[in-house]
Design a protein around this motif. Structure first.
Motif, PDB file in Angstrom:
ATOM      1  N   GLU A  16      -1.043  -2.365  -4.918  1.00 14.34           N
ATOM      2  CA  GLU A  16      -2.014  -1.643  -4.104  1.00 14.34           C
ATOM      3  C   GLU A  16      -1.507  -1.523  -2.674  1.00 14.34           C
ATOM      4  OE1 GLU A  16      -6.756  -1.519  -3.133  1.00 14.34           O
ATOM      5  OE2 GLU A  16      -5.897  -3.370  -3.908  1.00 14.34           O
ATOM      6  N   ALA A  19       1.302   1.076  -2.697  1.00 13.01           N
ATOM      7  CA  ALA A  19       1.015   2.275  -3.478  1.00 13.01           C
ATOM      8  C   ALA A  19       1.721   3.484  -2.871  1.00 13.01           C
ATOM      9  CB  ALA A  19      -0.495   2.520  -3.519  1.00 13.01           C
ATOM     10  N   ASP A  22      -2.041   8.481  -4.843  1.00 13.20           N
ATOM     11  CA  ASP A  22      -3.281   8.264  -5.577  1.00 13.20           C
ATOM     12  C   ASP A  22      -3.020   8.317  -7.083  1.00 13.20           C
ATOM     13  OD1 ASP A  22      -4.702   8.091  -3.225  1.00 13.20           O
ATOM     14  OD2 ASP A  22      -5.261  10.208  -3.212  1.00 13.20           O
ATOM     15  N   SER A 124      -8.979   4.153  -7.348  1.00 14.44           N
ATOM     16  CA  SER A 124      -8.287   3.006  -6.744  1.00 14.44           C
ATOM     17  C   SER A 124      -8.455   1.733  -7.569  1.00 14.44           C
ATOM     18  CB  SER A 124      -8.798   2.764  -5.325  1.00 14.44           C
ATOM     19  OG  SER A 124     -10.166   2.396  -5.338  1.00 14.44           O
ATOM     20  N   ARG A 125      -9.387   1.747  -8.516  1.00 10.00           N
ATOM     21  CA  ARG A 125      -9.600   0.560  -9.363  1.00 10.00           C
ATOM     22  C   ARG A 125      -8.674   0.549 -10.577  1.00 10.00           C
ATOM     23  NH1 ARG A 125     -11.792  -2.454  -5.863  1.00 10.00           N
ATOM     24  NH2 ARG A 125     -12.249  -3.895  -7.550  1.00 10.00           N
ATOM     25  N   ARG A 147      -0.796   2.670  -9.359  1.00 14.09           N
ATOM     26  CA  ARG A 147      -0.549   2.504  -7.926  1.00 14.09           C
ATOM     27  C   ARG A 147       0.809   3.040  -7.515  1.00 14.09           C
ATOM     28  NH1 ARG A 147      -4.226  -1.662  -6.752  1.00 14.09           N
ATOM     29  NH2 ARG A 147      -6.169  -1.001  -7.711  1.00 14.09           N
TER      30      ARG A 147
END
Length: 200
Positions: A16, A19, A22, A124-125, A147
């Motif tokens: 994350e 990253a 997206d 993002s999860r 990510r």
């Protein structure tokens, strides 16, 4: 938390922070042709299962989103026979586990689930999509990191991983799949129990 658990947790925490873009569920469709190559060039068959890993949020809206995913997969189950279940591993990550002998159905169902999370604002999860293969008792997995926007191979063997096989998988599938170039991000996703799949 053991070493393997720490590595598993790093998939979400470190990736994350580093990253590259997206999450894009469209990348998952590359696995459709990769299944063919894995069999034709490497004699690896699908294990008939794949899974999507994500981190949950303690909110009503997120719970509604998971219910929406279940509804979509129920509809798909009636049409394609793809069975599914939800699972939470020992690290608290959530999984949607799918089982089907048809690889196209597995890819499509994983995409539906991931795309729903993105559309509802929870991209993002998303952590990883995992596709399993087997050959003469050996297992190998292609893991897609949301990510990093790339795939990488994982070949567990006797509590370690078979780096030679992982490099072989990379050499054969690189170009067909977007393979993560930085091997520092090839996180092994060890299962909660010995002999299980990463999602078990």
């Amino acid at each position: 938390m053991g070493l393997f658990d720490s590595v598993k947790a790093a998939l979400g925490i470190r990736a994350e922070a580093d990253a590259t873009r997206d999450a894009d569920p469209e990348d998952l469709f590359g696995m459709s042709t990769a299944y063919v190559t894995m069999y034709a060039d490497l004699d690896f068959d699908s294990v008939g299962a794949a899974a999507l890993c994500f981190s949950s949020v303690d909110s009503t809206d997120f719970a509604d989103t998971v219910d929406e995913i279940a509804d979509l997969l129920h509809a798909g189950e009636e049409e394609t026979g793809t069975e599914f279940r939800f699972h939470e591993d020992d690290n608290g990550y959530s999984w949607v586990v799918l089982e089907d002998g048809d690889e196209e159905d597995l890819v499509t169902s994983i995409h539906f689930a991931a795309d729903t999370l993105v559309e509802r604002g929870y991209g993002s999860r998303l952590l990883a999509a995992v596709f399993g293969f087997a050959r003469d008792g050996d297992r190998a997995y292609w893991i897609y990191s949301f990510r990093r926007g790339a795939y990488y191979p994982f070949a567990p063997r006797n509590g370690d991983h078979d780096k030679q096989l992982e490099f072989k998988l990379e050499s054969v599938l690189d170009g067909e799949l977007t393979v993560e170039p930085d091997k520092e991000y090839w996180y092994p996703l060890w299962p909660d129990r010995r002999g299980g799949h990463p999602w078990e």
